[in-house]
Design an enzyme around this catalytic site. Structure first.
Site, PDB file in Angstrom:
ATOM      1  N   TRP A  74       0.842  -1.203   0.000  1.00  0.00           N
ATOM      2  CA  TRP A  74       0.000   0.000   0.000  1.00  0.00           C
ATOM      3  C   TRP A  74       0.877   1.253   0.000  1.00  0.00           C
ATOM      4  O   TRP A  74       0.593   2.225  -0.702  1.00  0.00           O
ATOM      5  CB  TRP A  74      -0.925  -0.037   1.208  1.00  0.00           C
ATOM      6  CG  TRP A  74      -2.026   0.981   1.287  1.00  0.00           C
ATOM      7  CD1 TRP A  74      -2.451   1.615   2.430  1.00  0.00           C
ATOM      8  CD2 TRP A  74      -2.895   1.465   0.228  1.00  0.00           C
ATOM      9  NE1 TRP A  74      -3.509   2.451   2.149  1.00  0.00           N
ATOM     10  CE2 TRP A  74      -3.805   2.373   0.805  1.00  0.00           C
ATOM     11  CE3 TRP A  74      -2.974   1.208  -1.136  1.00  0.00           C
ATOM     12  CZ2 TRP A  74      -4.779   3.043   0.065  1.00  0.00           C
ATOM     13  CZ3 TRP A  74      -3.957   1.886  -1.883  1.00  0.00           C
ATOM     14  CH2 TRP A  74      -4.833   2.776  -1.285  1.00  0.00           C
ATOM     15  N   GLY A  75       1.956   1.223   0.775  1.00  0.00           N
ATOM     16  CA  GLY A  75       2.857   2.375   0.823  1.00  0.00           C
ATOM     17  C   GLY A  75       3.394   2.706  -0.565  1.00  0.00           C
ATOM     18  O   GLY A  75       3.477   3.877  -0.959  1.00  0.00           O
ATOM     19  N   LYS A  80      -4.502   0.169   8.759  1.00  0.00           N
ATOM     20  CA  LYS A  80      -5.731  -0.491   9.224  1.00  0.00           C
ATOM     21  C   LYS A  80      -5.385  -1.407  10.383  1.00  0.00           C
ATOM     22  O   LYS A  80      -4.517  -2.266  10.264  1.00  0.00           O
ATOM     23  CB  LYS A  80      -6.371  -1.274   8.088  1.00  0.00           C
ATOM     24  CG  LYS A  80      -7.005  -0.337   7.061  1.00  0.00           C
ATOM     25  CD  LYS A  80      -7.806  -1.076   6.024  1.00  0.00           C
ATOM     26  CE  LYS A  80      -8.497  -0.065   5.104  1.00  0.00           C
ATOM     27  NZ  LYS A  80      -9.160  -0.716   3.986  1.00  0.00           N
ATOM     28  N   ALA A 133      -4.226  -2.263  -2.863  1.00  0.00           N
ATOM     29  CA  ALA A 133      -3.046  -1.560  -3.389  1.00  0.00           C
ATOM     30  C   ALA A 133      -2.834  -1.804  -4.887  1.00  0.00           C
ATOM     31  O   ALA A 133      -2.614  -0.852  -5.646  1.00  0.00           O
ATOM     32  CB  ALA A 133      -1.815  -1.979  -2.600  1.00  0.00           C
ATOM     33  N   LYS A 185     -12.430  -4.429   9.116  1.00  0.00           N
ATOM     34  CA  LYS A 185     -12.953  -4.837   7.814  1.00  0.00           C
ATOM     35  C   LYS A 185     -13.375  -6.311   7.810  1.00  0.00           C
ATOM     36  O   LYS A 185     -13.598  -6.901   8.834  1.00  0.00           O
ATOM     37  CB  LYS A 185     -11.935  -4.556   6.728  1.00  0.00           C
ATOM     38  CG  LYS A 185     -10.578  -5.095   7.042  1.00  0.00           C
ATOM     39  CD  LYS A 185      -9.558  -4.662   6.019  1.00  0.00           C
ATOM     40  CE  LYS A 185      -8.223  -5.252   6.372  1.00  0.00           C
ATOM     41  NZ  LYS A 185      -7.196  -5.011   5.420  1.00  0.00           N
ATOM     42  N   LYS A 201       2.201  -8.330   5.320  1.00  0.00           N
ATOM     43  CA  LYS A 201       1.660  -8.702   6.622  1.00  0.00           C
ATOM     44  C   LYS A 201       0.140  -8.811   6.559  1.00  0.00           C
ATOM     45  O   LYS A 201      -0.528  -7.897   6.082  1.00  0.00           O
ATOM     46  CB  LYS A 201       2.035  -7.649   7.675  1.00  0.00           C
ATOM     47  CG  LYS A 201       3.538  -7.459   7.837  1.00  0.00           C
ATOM     48  CD  LYS A 201       4.137  -8.608   8.596  1.00  0.00           C
ATOM     49  CE  LYS A 201       5.653  -8.537   8.621  1.00  0.00           C
ATOM     50  NZ  LYS A 201       6.308  -9.779   8.957  1.00  0.00           N
ATOM     51  N   GLN A 250      -3.158  -8.298   8.165  1.00  0.00           N
ATOM     52  CA  GLN A 250      -3.591  -7.444   9.279  1.00  0.00           C
ATOM     53  C   GLN A 250      -4.875  -7.954   9.940  1.00  0.00           C
ATOM     54  O   GLN A 250      -5.110  -7.734  11.110  1.00  0.00           O
ATOM     55  CB  GLN A 250      -3.822  -6.013   8.769  1.00  0.00           C
ATOM     56  CG  GLN A 250      -2.594  -5.391   8.152  1.00  0.00           C
ATOM     57  CD  GLN A 250      -1.587  -4.939   9.181  1.00  0.00           C
ATOM     58  OE1 GLN A 250      -1.746  -3.916   9.806  1.00  0.00           O
ATOM     59  NE2 GLN A 250      -0.561  -5.749   9.375  1.00  0.00           N
TER      60      GLN A 250
HETATM   61  N1  LIG Z   1      -2.060  -3.653   0.818  1.00  0.00           N
HETATM   62  C1  LIG Z   1      -3.249  -3.084   0.680  1.00  0.00           C
HETATM   63  O1  LIG Z   1      -3.959  -3.296  -0.306  1.00  0.00           O
HETATM   64  C2  LIG Z   1      -3.744  -2.132   1.729  1.00  0.00           C
HETATM   65  C3  LIG Z   1      -4.868  -1.338   1.455  1.00  0.00           C
HETATM   66  C4  LIG Z   1      -5.341  -0.454   2.407  1.00  0.00           C
HETATM   67  C5  LIG Z   1      -4.680  -0.348   3.628  1.00  0.00           C
HETATM   68  N2  LIG Z   1      -3.579  -1.119   3.887  1.00  0.00           N
HETATM   69  C6  LIG Z   1      -2.931  -0.950   5.183  1.00  0.00           C
HETATM   70  O2  LIG Z   1      -1.697  -0.272   4.989  1.00  0.00           O
HETATM   71  C7  LIG Z   1      -0.776  -0.665   6.001  1.00  0.00           C
HETATM   72  C8  LIG Z   1       0.522  -1.083   5.351  1.00  0.00           C
HETATM   73  O3  LIG Z   1       0.275  -2.203   4.537  1.00  0.00           O
HETATM   74  P1  LIG Z   1       1.150  -2.580   3.290  1.00  0.00           P
HETATM   75  O4  LIG Z   1       0.277  -3.414   2.414  1.00  0.00           O
HETATM   76  O5  LIG Z   1       1.804  -1.377   2.690  1.00  0.00           O
HETATM   77  O6  LIG Z   1       2.317  -3.440   3.955  1.00  0.00           O
HETATM   78  P2  LIG Z   1       2.879  -4.849   3.475  1.00  0.00           P
HETATM   79  O7  LIG Z   1       2.258  -5.923   4.269  1.00  0.00           O
HETATM   80  O8  LIG Z   1       2.863  -4.925   1.990  1.00  0.00           O
HETATM   81  O9  LIG Z   1       4.436  -4.706   3.781  1.00  0.00           O
HETATM   82  C9  LIG Z   1       5.069  -4.978   4.939  1.00  0.00           C
HETATM   83  C10 LIG Z   1       5.994  -3.779   5.168  1.00  0.00           C
HETATM   84  O10 LIG Z   1       6.536  -3.931   6.468  1.00  0.00           O
HETATM   85  C11 LIG Z   1       7.919  -3.666   6.382  1.00  0.00           C
HETATM   86  N3  LIG Z   1       8.579  -4.354   7.480  1.00  0.00           N
HETATM   87  C12 LIG Z   1       8.883  -5.660   7.596  1.00  0.00           C
HETATM   88  N4  LIG Z   1       9.489  -5.883   8.784  1.00  0.00           N
HETATM   89  C13 LIG Z   1       9.533  -4.681   9.416  1.00  0.00           C
HETATM   90  C14 LIG Z   1      10.007  -4.246  10.677  1.00  0.00           C
HETATM   91  N5  LIG Z   1      10.578  -5.094  11.537  1.00  0.00           N
HETATM   92  N6  LIG Z   1       9.884  -2.948  11.010  1.00  0.00           N
HETATM   93  C15 LIG Z   1       9.289  -2.086  10.165  1.00  0.00           C
HETATM   94  N7  LIG Z   1       8.820  -2.409   8.943  1.00  0.00           N
HETATM   95  C16 LIG Z   1       8.947  -3.704   8.591  1.00  0.00           C
HETATM   96  C17 LIG Z   1       8.338  -4.173   5.037  1.00  0.00           C
HETATM   97  O11 LIG Z   1       9.539  -3.574   4.622  1.00  0.00           O
HETATM   98  C18 LIG Z   1       7.169  -3.701   4.197  1.00  0.00           C
HETATM   99  O12 LIG Z   1       7.353  -2.371   3.783  1.00  0.00           O
HETATM  100  C19 LIG Z   1      -1.458  -1.798   6.790  1.00  0.00           C
HETATM  101  O13 LIG Z   1      -2.011  -1.266   7.966  1.00  0.00           O
HETATM  102  C20 LIG Z   1      -2.570  -2.254   5.865  1.00  0.00           C
HETATM  103  O14 LIG Z   1      -3.685  -2.769   6.555  1.00  0.00           O
HETATM  104  C21 LIG Z   1      -3.091  -2.004   2.957  1.00  0.00           C
END
Ligand SMILES: NC(=O)c1ccc[n+]([C@@H]2O[C@H](COP(=O)([O-])OP(=O)(O)OC[C@H]3O[C@@H](n4cnc5c(N)ncnc54)[C@H](O)[C@@H]3O)[C@@H](O)[C@H]2O)c1
Length: 335
Positions: free
Chosen positions: A15-16, A121, A154, A205, A282, A284
């Site tokens: 998502w980031g 989230k 994402a 969710k 991860k 969630q």
């Molecule tokens: N993926 C989606 O479609 C989506 C959509 C809406 C909201 N979100 C929310 O956005 C947030 C981020 O989700 P995402 O999908 O970008 O993450 P992700 O699950 O894709 O990625 C995991 C991230 O955690 C990092 N990471 C791993 N170990 C770590 C540590 N020890 N310390 C710090 N960082 C570490 C990794 O480098 C990576 O950037 C979550 O709360 C998720 O619920 C995600």
């Protein structure tokens, strides 16, 4: 004219990275924002190279958002303090289990008047029950927080498919600025003041989308969940906005989550599943389900929220995934 706002994206997962694509493109063409968007990347080695180097030279997060180019003005920075210290706007987008550590690292080292927006989230457990992640960040860092939540996947957003999302922001001027940073012609942003309602509907969710919608229709969700006393009656449509949108795209989520839950129920642990199916992303939902379950148990509310309970039982107590369907069929709000 005010100095251009510097933006830092705290997080670079799926998502980031999708958000970096949007924010980078918007910052590059809007003079209100500094051209360079820093993105904190938790450094890791991918195919023998540092992920930050791959992003800065190839402009692609090959691990978490493969197949999508990031704008060249998005600068991957491995040092969290260096990435965030000069930012006027901090976009928090990390899995919620890392929030505490991230905040402790940057506490006292960021601008005191920075604006934060959480895309995370999840919920935290406070002494009085559920605690919003944006409140955790606000308390730890002392900055003004807003949230952005929606039924946003994402990869769909990165593919520039049409999606809607909601920013919850108490200050109208901040809301307008954040909307300018986040909105594109295919990622449409609505701004409302009730940030806590937006966040709770975004965080709880999956099963909760349905349960919250049902309860929200009876104006009860806020009584049970919202930690603050926001009047829900007049804002029913706003409350429903983020969760109703979630209901609009159930197939992808339910299929993914059910597949995942079924697997947990049979043999794999959540950690194994993340590695096996998600390439380091991860999950969630299960962590949130566990936190919500504890809160409901503590408040003697499990009977009123059978879907939350079912998700918990499937994730952690080995119950079959089919239990979820009978919960839907027999939900007390239908009887
Ligand atoms: N993926 C989606 O479609 C989506 C959509 C809406 C909201 N979100 C929310 O956005 C947030 C981020 O989700 P995402 O999908 O970008 O993450 P992700 O699950 O894709 O990625 C995991 C991230 O955690 C990092 N990471 C791993 N170990 C770590 C540590 N020890 N310390 C710090 N960082 C570490 C990794 O480098 C990576 O950037 C979550 O709360 C998720 O619920 C995600």
């Amino acid at each position: 004219m005010a100095a251009p706002k510097k933006v830092c994206i705290v997080g670079s997962g799926n998502w980031g990275s999708a958000i970096a694509k949007i924010v980078g493109a918007n910052a590059a063409q809007n003079s209100k924002f500094d051209n360079t968007v820093k993105m904190w990347v938790f450094e890791e080695i991918v195919n023998g190279r540092k992920l930050t180097e791959i992003i800065n030279s190839d402009h692609e997060n090959v691990k978490y958002l493969p197949g999508h180019k990031l704008p060249a003005n998005v600068l991957a920075v491995p040092d969290l303090v260096e990435a965030s210290s000069e930012a006027d706007i901090l976009v928090f987008v990390i899995p919620h289990q890392f929030v505490g550590k991230v905040c402790d690292t940057i506490k006292g080292k960021i601008k005191s008047d920075a604006l934060g927006i959480s895309l995370i989230k999840g919920v935290d457990e406070g002494p009085d029950g559920l605690k919003l992640i944006s409140d955790v960040i606000q308390e730890k860092l002392g900055i003004t927080m807003s949230v952005l939540m929606g039924a946003n996947i994402a990869n769909e957003v990165a593919d520039e498919k049409f999606c809607e999302t909601t920013i919850g922001c108490k200050n109208k001027n901040h809301g307008t600025l954040l909307k300018e940073l986040m909105q594109t012609s295919n990622f449409r942003v609505t701004v409302v003041e009730e940030y806590d309602v937006v966040e709770i509907c975004g965080a709880l969710k999956v099963s909760s989308q349905y349960e919250i919608c049902l309860l929200a229709l009876k104006h009860k969700a806020q009584t049970y969940f919202a930690p603050k006393k926001t009047e829900v009656g007049d804002h029913k449509s706003k409350l429903l906005q983020p969760c109703a949108m979630n209901l609009g795209s159930p197939i992808f989520k339910v299929t993914c989550e059910m597949g995942a839950l079924k697997k947990i129920g049979t043999r794999s642990s959540i950690e194994e599943l993340e590695k096996e199916m998600l390439n380091g992303q991860k999950l969630q939902g299960p962590a949130t389900a566990a936190e919500v379950y504890l809160i409901l148990k503590h408040k003697n509310l499990i009977d009123k929220f059978p879907l939350f309970n079912a998700v918990y039982q499937i994730c952690y107590e080995g119950h079959p995934v089919t239990e979820f369907i009978s919960c839907l069929q027999n939900h007390p709000e239908h009887m």
